[in-house]
Design an enzyme around this catalytic site. Sequence first.
Site, PDB file in Angstrom:
ATOM      1  N   CYS A  68      28.426  12.721  -4.902  1.00  0.00           N
ATOM      2  CA  CYS A  68      29.366  13.818  -5.139  1.00  0.00           C
ATOM      3  C   CYS A  68      29.269  14.866  -4.034  1.00  0.00           C
ATOM      4  O   CYS A  68      28.175  15.288  -3.658  1.00  0.00           O
ATOM      5  CB  CYS A  68      29.070  14.465  -6.496  1.00  0.00           C
ATOM      6  N   CYS A  72      26.155  21.341  -6.722  1.00  0.00           N
ATOM      7  CA  CYS A  72      25.589  21.882  -7.961  1.00  0.00           C
ATOM      8  C   CYS A  72      24.071  21.757  -7.921  1.00  0.00           C
ATOM      9  O   CYS A  72      23.526  20.652  -7.784  1.00  0.00           O
ATOM     10  CB  CYS A  72      26.145  21.131  -9.166  1.00  0.00           C
ATOM     11  N   CYS A  75      22.042  19.093 -10.211  1.00  0.00           N
ATOM     12  CA  CYS A  75      22.544  17.729 -10.395  1.00  0.00           C
ATOM     13  C   CYS A  75      21.949  16.729  -9.410  1.00  0.00           C
ATOM     14  O   CYS A  75      21.977  16.942  -8.185  1.00  0.00           O
ATOM     15  CB  CYS A  75      24.074  17.729 -10.275  1.00  0.00           C
ATOM     16  N   CYS A 112      32.498   8.958 -24.002  1.00  0.00           N
ATOM     17  CA  CYS A 112      32.711   9.884 -22.891  1.00  0.00           C
ATOM     18  C   CYS A 112      32.378   9.188 -21.581  1.00  0.00           C
ATOM     19  O   CYS A 112      31.334   8.540 -21.461  1.00  0.00           O
ATOM     20  CB  CYS A 112      31.835  11.125 -23.065  1.00  0.00           C
ATOM     21  N   CYS A 143      36.896  10.679 -24.041  1.00  0.00           N
ATOM     22  CA  CYS A 143      36.658  11.896 -23.261  1.00  0.00           C
ATOM     23  C   CYS A 143      36.292  11.477 -21.845  1.00  0.00           C
ATOM     24  O   CYS A 143      35.610  10.463 -21.654  1.00  0.00           O
ATOM     25  CB  CYS A 143      35.516  12.704 -23.890  1.00  0.00           C
ATOM     26  N   CYS A 203      36.529  20.185 -23.722  1.00  0.00           N
ATOM     27  CA  CYS A 203      35.089  20.130 -23.977  1.00  0.00           C
ATOM     28  C   CYS A 203      34.433  20.914 -22.847  1.00  0.00           C
ATOM     29  O   CYS A 203      34.503  20.503 -21.685  1.00  0.00           O
ATOM     30  CB  CYS A 203      34.610  18.682 -23.990  1.00  0.00           C
ATOM     31  N   ARG A 276      27.691  20.951 -29.560  1.00  0.00           N
ATOM     32  CA  ARG A 276      26.910  19.735 -29.330  1.00  0.00           C
ATOM     33  C   ARG A 276      25.572  20.035 -28.661  1.00  0.00           C
ATOM     34  O   ARG A 276      25.515  20.755 -27.662  1.00  0.00           O
ATOM     35  CB  ARG A 276      27.690  18.752 -28.458  1.00  0.00           C
TER      36      ARG A 276
END
Length: 364
Positions: A68, A72, A75, A112, A143, A203, A276
């Site tokens: 990616c 972040c 991550c 998901c 999702c 979400c 959640r």
Amino acid sequence: MSAVPSLPGRPDGSAGSPRPHWTQAQARDIYALPFPELLFQAQSVHRRCFDPAVVETATLLSIKTGGCPEDCGYCSQSAHHRGSVKATKLMEVEAVLAEARRAKAGGATRFCMGAAWRSPKDRYMDVVCAMIEGVKALGMEACVTLGMLTPAQAERLGEAGLDYYNHNIDTSPAFYPQIVTTRTMEDRLETLDRVRAGGIKVCCGGIVGMGETIDDRIAMLVTLADLDEPPESVPLNMWHPIAGTPVMQKAEPVEPIAFVRLVALARILMPRSVVRLSAGRSAMSDELQALCFLAGANSIFTGEVLLTTGNPARDRDATLLGKLGMRAAALPEEDAGLPTPCSPAQRPVAHRPAPATPLAGDTR
């Protein structure tokens, strides 16, 4: 105990009552309530909108891992960090649907799918939409989380029948630049607007334990609660240590009672949202999870892996729910499991507590 006045601007059930908006000070007062009172208010709100004995179960699969371009700081899939996971290609549709069938057999009601992209290339949209349509054909909710979307991409996902789009804001607006520099909080919120315009449920939650303050955590929830329409699903992630990520240098473990307070605050600020327990649950004791359910959490991820980090085994979850006399929600086609979210006329009236005494030692 003497009654306390309702917060200004809260709906009282009368016709035309405005949807509530919260201030940081109001949310901090609620967060700092004596623990028994906080849990009582959160559970009272929870029972007005949900069955307190039912927990929604979802399974998360990484359909495209690593590489990616975002930075972040938490991550392992970022191409910027030492020790990041190896990049893979987008999975084949049938391989994803095989995992979805296994998830359904294991009791999951929502499947998901996450792809490590800054934003999806248009050439991948037909493949992702085929995955969504296949999951829906199994009778499960679908999702995805694919990064930032264009309006046309959001519309295409909605046409494919997507139920939820996950796009976390991660943390507070003030702390956000210390975690991510390749995009802004405004970028995240813009995608949420596009998801809504595409007719898809949102979400959206965040991560705690990255070095933020309690006020940052509260501000994250206030940001979500004060959206034009709060997210239907709010995942709360406890950061899991990942070697080679920048957050490792600033992360601090979240004190368990502080996490329960955050769950309770999320439930009170967003009565109709599913809350959640997401990443980090493998490190939680049964007792901590039970307190979180009491505070209003009503969804968990099942399966041994969440994208690239561990998660409790399904048999452990089943044992815990059994001990608590709770049950997993049924598939949407069989039984909604969770009651229809409370209507505006049923929304609870929150209360302003007496001025709170600062919590000794409660800084993280």
